[in-house]
Scaffold this motif. Structure first.
Motif, short mmCIF file in Angstrom:
data_model
loop_
_atom_site.label_atom_id
_atom_site.label_comp_id
_atom_site.label_asym_id
_atom_site.label_seq_id
_atom_site.Cartn_x
_atom_site.Cartn_y
_atom_site.Cartn_z
N GLY A 472 8.93 1.32 -4.57
CA GLY A 472 8.58 2.08 -3.60
C GLY A 472 7.47 1.32 -2.81
O GLY A 472 7.00 1.50 -1.71
N LEU A 473 6.76 0.63 -3.62
CA LEU A 473 5.45 -0.08 -3.18
C LEU A 473 5.68 -1.33 -2.55
O LEU A 473 4.82 -2.09 -1.86
CB LEU A 473 4.39 -0.06 -4.44
N LEU A 474 6.90 -1.90 -2.82
CA LEU A 474 7.23 -3.23 -2.10
C LEU A 474 7.34 -3.23 -0.52
O LEU A 474 8.14 -2.49 -0.18
CB LEU A 474 8.44 -3.62 -2.87
N GLY A 475 6.34 -3.95 -0.10
CA GLY A 475 6.37 -3.86 1.25
C GLY A 475 5.58 -2.81 1.98
O GLY A 475 5.70 -2.60 3.21
N PHE A 476 4.93 -1.85 1.12
CA PHE A 476 4.42 -0.75 1.63
C PHE A 476 2.88 -0.96 2.16
O PHE A 476 2.62 -0.31 3.29
CB PHE A 476 4.30 0.16 0.46
N ARG A 477 2.26 -1.97 1.81
CA ARG A 477 0.94 -1.96 2.22
C ARG A 477 0.76 -2.13 3.55
O ARG A 477 -0.26 -1.63 4.37
CB ARG A 477 0.15 -3.14 1.38
N SER A 478 1.59 -3.18 4.46
CA SER A 478 1.47 -3.25 5.72
C SER A 478 1.61 -2.01 6.64
O SER A 478 1.13 -1.73 7.25
CB SER A 478 2.30 -4.37 5.96
N LYS A 479 2.73 -1.29 6.05
CA LYS A 479 2.97 -0.06 6.89
C LYS A 479 1.91 0.95 6.68
O LYS A 479 1.73 1.74 7.56
CB LYS A 479 4.38 0.35 6.35
N PHE A 480 1.23 0.79 5.55
CA PHE A 480 0.32 1.77 5.20
C PHE A 480 -0.95 1.56 5.88
O PHE A 480 -1.64 2.37 6.87
CB PHE A 480 -0.24 1.72 3.80
N LEU A 481 -1.34 0.30 6.10
CA LEU A 481 -2.49 -0.10 7.20
C LEU A 481 -2.04 0.10 8.57
O LEU A 481 -2.96 0.79 9.40
CB LEU A 481 -2.93 -1.54 7.17
N THR A 482 -0.80 -0.01 8.88
CA THR A 482 -0.29 0.26 10.46
C THR A 482 -0.74 1.90 10.58
O THR A 482 -1.18 2.35 11.54
CB THR A 482 1.10 0.12 10.59
N ALA A 483 -0.20 2.65 9.60
CA ALA A 483 -0.22 3.98 9.80
C ALA A 483 -1.85 4.89 9.92
O ALA A 483 -1.98 5.76 10.60
CB ALA A 483 0.58 4.83 8.78
N THR A 484 -2.48 3.95 9.22
CA THR A 484 -4.03 4.41 9.03
C THR A 484 -4.89 3.47 10.02
O THR A 484 -6.19 3.73 10.01
CB THR A 484 -4.58 4.30 7.51
N ARG A 485 -4.23 2.73 10.98
CA ARG A 485 -4.95 2.02 11.87
C ARG A 485 -6.00 1.13 11.17
O ARG A 485 -7.04 0.92 11.69
CB ARG A 485 -5.56 2.84 12.97
N GLY A 486 -5.60 0.64 9.94
CA GLY A 486 -6.43 -0.50 9.22
C GLY A 486 -7.72 0.17 8.57
O GLY A 486 -8.39 -0.59 7.76
N THR A 487 -7.71 1.67 8.51
CA THR A 487 -8.91 2.39 7.85
C THR A 487 -8.71 2.75 6.48
O THR A 487 -9.56 3.15 5.72
CB THR A 487 -9.52 3.65 8.94
N GLY A 488 -7.50 2.83 6.07
CA GLY A 488 -7.00 3.39 4.89
C GLY A 488 -7.45 2.46 3.63
O GLY A 488 -7.45 1.20 3.96
N ILE A 489 -7.47 2.84 2.62
CA ILE A 489 -7.92 2.06 1.23
C ILE A 489 -6.86 2.65 0.28
O ILE A 489 -6.81 3.65 0.08
CB ILE A 489 -9.56 2.32 0.77
N MET A 490 -6.28 1.41 -0.26
CA MET A 490 -5.18 1.64 -1.38
C MET A 490 -5.50 0.82 -2.74
O MET A 490 -5.71 -0.26 -2.31
CB MET A 490 -3.88 1.34 -0.86
N HIS A 491 -5.29 1.32 -3.77
CA HIS A 491 -5.50 0.54 -5.09
C HIS A 491 -4.11 1.17 -5.57
O HIS A 491 -3.97 2.46 -5.93
CB HIS A 491 -6.69 0.79 -5.71
N ALA A 492 -3.59 0.32 -6.66
CA ALA A 492 -2.64 0.86 -7.38
C ALA A 492 -3.02 0.03 -8.87
O ALA A 492 -3.43 -0.94 -8.90
CB ALA A 492 -1.28 0.16 -6.94
N LEU A 493 -2.33 0.75 -9.88
CA LEU A 493 -2.52 0.50 -11.40
C LEU A 493 -1.03 0.67 -12.14
O LEU A 493 -0.81 1.97 -11.90
CB LEU A 493 -3.94 1.24 -11.85
N PHE A 494 -0.76 -0.04 -12.77
CA PHE A 494 0.47 -0.25 -13.65
C PHE A 494 0.51 1.10 -14.59
O PHE A 494 -0.55 1.41 -15.59
CB PHE A 494 0.77 -1.20 -14.38
N ALA A 495 1.46 2.19 -14.37
CA ALA A 495 1.40 3.24 -15.24
C ALA A 495 2.48 3.46 -16.28
O ALA A 495 2.67 4.47 -16.76
CB ALA A 495 1.50 4.44 -14.28
#
Length: 639
Positions: A472-495
């Motif tokens: 679900g995270l493949l290709g998600f980062r660019s859409k996330f930045l678009t939805a937050t107008r570049g202000t969102g911060i995201m970090h992921a860690l293998f679980a």
């Protein structure tokens, strides 16, 4: 066993952008390894072009300083989760760690990962709360949160009794007093000034408290000087004149220049070699020496076939050390020879032999990467820790002159103990403004994400923690930045690996595909841009099946961007000048990797990045799509 008190081996670990490399800069400058008139660039340890461009550390590096007669070997490590393999392997060289934590953000996802690895190895930690000059620094909160993290990770009582040093790495200042840190680094900077030139380490207001804490709390290496030689290779470098350089720590005995040694690989196979040259680190240089004792970090030449994880042992009484183990990859991509109509035109190396040679060479130092050969000699499956891990490899090869094509990243599935299918999951930590919260939660929900934690900060931002399948995270980062107008911060860690989450629709748009080969014209592009967003401008060469834009709807649309206006006495070519085109979207390599779908490929050359369909012929692709739809309808009817 004896203790060697004239040396300390430390690794600096932290989450990305918490100031590791900047702190190393300050430590090097205050140890006077540079001349007074020498121009020194910022983040001097980030010597790789990609590291400087992206502002992140990719490769772990060694340096050393001397303080009060004690040599401190320093290992600068990456902070991004995709390069966790670099951290895992170099921690074997250290006896303790400096854990950097941001004075505002506190412990972050990667902080948890690197600290867990350090605690598992039994290392002592010094907590360095950095960036205390930031306006909203929360020193007590960050110190308490860091202690809670130690407890959560199962630290021993001795490890949990860690000292805290408060620093401003950018100006090279440190103190043990949190109240002094708040006052001096913010309101009264004159109280703590960097040491005057020429005074050396130890002046008021410099990093002396940090150096003293390292000497007091980081244990000196326990060595067996009279035992046979044992050296574990943890890094590799290459020199055009010296050949392969093996870097590692001497755990027992002594190593000498021109000494005969036994190289023991990870499978226990032994081969005799001879040390050609021996170096130790001092500042940014490797200093040649004739001999080094146990406890030292050294670099040796003369072993042309040495690899990471191998042991360089005594030739008479060889004994292997435990090999380095790192976590397995979770994402893979297919690398293949470029088969587009433009193949072989722009790259220096484009054959399968050169591609294979380069990929397997990468395995020599990139321990968290794997390469598999397939039935097709032109195709290889490369597995890594994440999209960024593989993107760095692609960009590096591209700059070296290689030309190839890659497919969409896909996750690596495992089979559980009871035969069930398992897939990798990641803990995603997100910080967004309130007005973007709903959109982000909806996006993660459609990607099978589950909320595990949520709270709101005093500044109005929302902090979310999700457990999401890596798919679900493949290709998600660019859409996330678009939805937050570049202000969102995201970090992921293998679980870890968990049961399959089900179908995930990650792509909601189609592509604009070139109808025929030629050169894109203003007239053709003006007709095509009404169907979506273009990736190319006038004058770009295209071929049939090349992706030239994005269609907001799910289906692909074939467009003729090379179409020319038929000229008559009433229509002239000069009329094209009046056509106003929307500037095309210039996609970076990371953007292109996130964009491509299962039926597309990314063509990578030193000069260009092109998107294309796997099947270039438009008619063949249409027939294949119709037959697939009929097959699905037949399955539904039978069900």
């Amino acid at each position: 066993m004896t203790t060697r008190n004239d040396i300390r081996n430390i690794a600096i670990i932290a989450h990305v952008d918490h100031g590791k490399t900047t702190l190393v800069d300050a430590m090097l400058k205050q140890s006077h390894i540079f001349r007074d008139n020498q121009v020194v660039q910022e983040r001097v340890m980030d010597s790789n072009d990609l590291e400087r461009e992206r502002g992140i550390t990719i490769l772990a590096k060694n340096t050393a300083i001397t303080y009060r007669g004690v040599k401190i070997n320093i290992i600068d490590t990456p902070g991004h989760a995709d390069f966790g393999g670099e951290v895992e392997r170099v921690l074997n060289m250290a006896d303790g760690v400096l854990l950097l934590v941001d004075a505002v953000d506190g412990p972050m996802p990667q902080t948890r990962f690197v600290l867990r690895k350090a605690l598992e190895l039994g290392h002592q930690a010094i907590v360095v709360i950095n960036k205390v000059d930031r306006p909203h620094a929360r020193l007590n909160h960050v110190a308490n949160a860091t202690f809670d993290l130690f407890v959560d990770l199962g630290a021993t009582d001795e490890q949990a009794e860690f000292p805290i040093v408060y620093t401003d790495a950018l100006t090279g200042r440190a103190t043990l007093d949190p109240h002094l840190a708040q006052r001096a680094f913010n309101a009264l900077p004159s109280l703590m000034l960097p040491s005057p030139r020429g005074r050396g380490v130890g002046g008021e207001g410099d990093l002396q408290p940090l150096f003293d804490t390292i000497l007091e709390y980081i244990p000196a290496p326990e060595i067996a000087p009279d035992d046979p030689l044992q050296l574990l290779v943890t890094s590799l470098a290459y020199d055009d004149y010296k050949g392969r350089i093996a870097i590692g720590r001497v755990f027992a005995g002594q190593i000498r220049k021109a000494q005969e040694v036994m190289r023991i690989d990870v499978h226990g196979v032994m081969e005799k070699n001879k040390i050609a040259e021996l170096f130790v680190h001092q500042g940014l240089e490797r200093i040649p020496v004739d001999q080094a004792e146990a406890g030292e970090i050294v670099a040796v030449t003369g072993l042309p076939e040495v690899f990471i994880g191998e042991t360089i042992a005594d030739a008479v009484a060889p004994k292997a050390l435990p090999p380095i183990r790192v976590e397995a990859p979770t994402v893979r991509m297919t690398f293949a020879v470029n088969t587009s109509p433009f193949g072989g035109r722009e790259g220096q190396w484009s054959t399968s032999r050169k591609l294979r040679e380069r990929l397997f060479k990468e395995l020599e130092h990139n321990v968290s990467l794997t390469v598999q050969e397939t039935e097709n000699a032109d195709t290889f499956i490369v597995s890594g820790r994440g999209e960024l891990h593989l993107a760095i490899l692609i960009e590096t090869m591209r700059r070296e002159g290689y030309e190839f094509q890659v497919a969409k990243p896909e996750v690596i599935f495992h089979t559980g103990a009871h035969g069930e299918k398992l897939e990798p999951y990641e803990d995603v930590f997100i910080e967004v403004a309130q007005d973007s919260l709903g959109a982000v939660m909806e996006m993660l929900g459609t990607r099978r994400g589950q909320t595990t934690e949520m709270h709101h900060s005093d500044d109005g931002s929302a902090h979310l923690r999700y457990r999401v399948p890596t798919r679900g995270l493949l290709g998600f980062r660019s859409k996330f930045l678009t939805a937050t107008r570049g202000t969102g911060i995201m970090h992921a860690l293998f679980a870890g690996y968990h049961p399959l989450a089900g179908d995930i629709a990650t792509r909601t748009h189609g592509s604009l595909v070139a109808h025929e080969p030629g050169t894109a014209t203003t007239f053709g592009l003006s007709n095509a841009e009404g169907r979506g967003i273009l990736f190319i401008g006038p004058g770009a060469e295209v071929y049939m099946g090349m992706v030239v834009g994005e269609n907001p709807r799910e289906e692909d649309v074939v467009v003729n961007v090379a179409k020319k206006k038929h000229l008559t006495n009433m229509r002239s070519s000069n009329a094209d000048i009046a056509i106003q085109l929307t500037p095309p979207r210039n996609m970076s390599l990371d953007d292109a990797i996130e964009y491509i779908s299962e039926d597309e490929l990314l063509e990578v050359t030193p000069l260009n990045i092109r998107l294309r369909k796997k099947i270039l012929n438009n008619e063949e692709r249409g027939k294949l799509k119709k037959s697939a739809e009929k097959a699905r309808e037949a399955e539904k009817a039978m069900a």
